[in-house]
Motif scaffolding. Sequence first.
Motif, PDB file in Angstrom:
ATOM      1  N   SER A  48      -2.855   4.715   4.771  1.00 32.44           N
ATOM      2  CA  SER A  48      -1.569   5.020   4.156  1.00 32.44           C
ATOM      3  C   SER A  48      -0.640   5.624   5.205  1.00 32.44           C
ATOM      4  O   SER A  48      -1.083   6.064   6.263  1.00 32.44           O
ATOM      5  N   TRP A  49       0.651   5.603   4.897  1.00 31.86           N
ATOM      6  CA  TRP A  49       1.642   6.150   5.821  1.00 31.86           C
ATOM      7  C   TRP A  49       2.735   6.859   5.036  1.00 31.86           C
ATOM      8  O   TRP A  49       2.888   6.657   3.836  1.00 31.86           O
ATOM      9  N   ARG A  50       3.481   7.710   5.735  1.00 31.82           N
ATOM     10  CA  ARG A  50       4.667   8.348   5.160  1.00 31.82           C
ATOM     11  C   ARG A  50       5.577   8.769   6.297  1.00 31.82           C
ATOM     12  O   ARG A  50       5.149   8.948   7.431  1.00 31.82           O
ATOM     13  N   SER A  51       6.844   8.912   5.959  1.00 34.16           N
ATOM     14  CA  SER A  51       7.840   9.374   6.917  1.00 34.16           C
ATOM     15  C   SER A  51       7.709  10.881   7.078  1.00 34.16           C
ATOM     16  O   SER A  51       7.539  11.605   6.101  1.00 34.16           O
ATOM     17  N   LEU A  52       7.812  11.354   8.308  1.00 34.51           N
ATOM     18  CA  LEU A  52       7.755  12.795   8.551  1.00 34.51           C
ATOM     19  C   LEU A  52       9.092  13.468   8.272  1.00 34.51           C
ATOM     20  O   LEU A  52       9.149  14.676   8.084  1.00 34.51           O
ATOM     21  N   SER A  53      10.170  12.688   8.231  1.00 37.26           N
ATOM     22  CA  SER A  53      11.498  13.271   8.044  1.00 37.26           C
ATOM     23  C   SER A  53      11.954  13.285   6.588  1.00 37.26           C
ATOM     24  O   SER A  53      12.961  13.898   6.266  1.00 37.26           O
ATOM     25  N   GLN A  54      11.236  12.608   5.727  1.00 38.62           N
ATOM     26  CA  GLN A  54      11.603  12.567   4.313  1.00 38.62           C
ATOM     27  C   GLN A  54      10.479  13.173   3.482  1.00 38.62           C
ATOM     28  O   GLN A  54       9.312  13.044   3.817  1.00 38.62           O
ATOM     29  N   ASN A  55      10.849  13.805   2.403  1.00 33.40           N
ATOM     30  CA  ASN A  55       9.865  14.427   1.523  1.00 33.40           C
ATOM     31  C   ASN A  55       9.409  13.409   0.477  1.00 33.40           C
ATOM     32  O   ASN A  55       9.814  13.467  -0.681  1.00 33.40           O
ATOM     33  N   THR A  56       8.582  12.469   0.924  1.00 31.77           N
ATOM     34  CA  THR A  56       8.084  11.426   0.032  1.00 31.77           C
ATOM     35  C   THR A  56       6.563  11.383   0.082  1.00 31.77           C
ATOM     36  O   THR A  56       5.951  11.891   1.023  1.00 31.77           O
ATOM     37  N   GLY A  57       5.983  10.755  -0.906  1.00 34.14           N
ATOM     38  CA  GLY A  57       4.538  10.596  -0.941  1.00 34.14           C
ATOM     39  C   GLY A  57       4.079   9.496   0.000  1.00 34.14           C
ATOM     40  O   GLY A  57       4.890   8.758   0.565  1.00 34.14           O
ATOM     41  N   ALA A  58       2.795   9.401   0.163  1.00 34.16           N
ATOM     42  CA  ALA A  58       2.209   8.384   1.034  1.00 34.16           C
ATOM     43  C   ALA A  58       2.267   7.018   0.366  1.00 34.16           C
ATOM     44  O   ALA A  58       2.218   6.896  -0.856  1.00 34.16           O
ATOM     45  N   ILE A  59       2.359   5.989   1.210  1.00 27.87           N
ATOM     46  CA  ILE A  59       2.393   4.600   0.756  1.00 27.87           C
ATOM     47  C   ILE A  59       1.185   3.890   1.349  1.00 27.87           C
ATOM     48  O   ILE A  59       0.933   3.968   2.557  1.00 27.87           O
ATOM     49  N   ARG A  60       0.445   3.206   0.505  1.00 25.62           N
ATOM     50  CA  ARG A  60      -0.763   2.517   0.958  1.00 25.62           C
ATOM     51  C   ARG A  60      -0.384   1.320   1.826  1.00 25.62           C
ATOM     52  O   ARG A  60       0.525   0.566   1.492  1.00 25.62           O
ATOM     53  N   VAL A  61      -1.105   1.148   2.918  1.00 20.42           N
ATOM     54  CA  VAL A  61      -0.905   0.005   3.808  1.00 20.42           C
ATOM     55  C   VAL A  61      -1.526  -1.222   3.149  1.00 20.42           C
ATOM     56  O   VAL A  61      -2.660  -1.162   2.648  1.00 20.42           O
ATOM     57  N   GLY A  62      -0.770  -2.322   3.123  1.00 24.88           N
ATOM     58  CA  GLY A  62      -1.249  -3.565   2.521  1.00 24.88           C
ATOM     59  C   GLY A  62      -2.581  -3.997   3.109  1.00 24.88           C
ATOM     60  O   GLY A  62      -2.811  -3.874   4.309  1.00 24.88           O
ATOM     61  N   GLY A  63      -3.451  -4.487   2.269  1.00 21.27           N
ATOM     62  CA  GLY A  63      -4.768  -4.938   2.694  1.00 21.27           C
ATOM     63  C   GLY A  63      -5.865  -3.924   2.479  1.00 21.27           C
ATOM     64  O   GLY A  63      -7.045  -4.241   2.580  1.00 21.27           O
ATOM     65  N   SER A  64      -5.487  -2.665   2.195  1.00 21.05           N
ATOM     66  CA  SER A  64      -6.476  -1.608   1.963  1.00 21.05           C
ATOM     67  C   SER A  64      -7.215  -1.872   0.659  1.00 21.05           C
ATOM     68  O   SER A  64      -6.605  -2.346  -0.291  1.00 21.05           O
TER      69      SER A  64
END
Length: 88
Positions: A48-64
């Motif tokens: 998963s990934w998320r932006s360090l500059s925005q206060n958002t939750g993690a997004i799963r990387v496709g294929g996981s």
Amino acid sequence: MALKFSRVISPIEDMEIWSASSNGFSFVISYESRTGPGFHGRPGFVASWRSLSQNTGAIRVGGSPFNALAEAEVACNVMLEHLMRSEN
């Protein structure tokens, strides 16, 4: 620039988590299993990934989930390249 993943030390024995960050993005890979310690879900390596500059939750990387840690690392690097191109 390839992400360099490091294993996260966890107080829960046998929990498998790796993290890396680059260009304002944070990536995490965790191992999930149906039973046992750690995260539960479909067996495999979930990225998963998320932006360090925005206060958002993690997004799963496709294929996981992926069958191998190396596959999850490659997917994270591909996602980072995509995110960097999208910012320009």
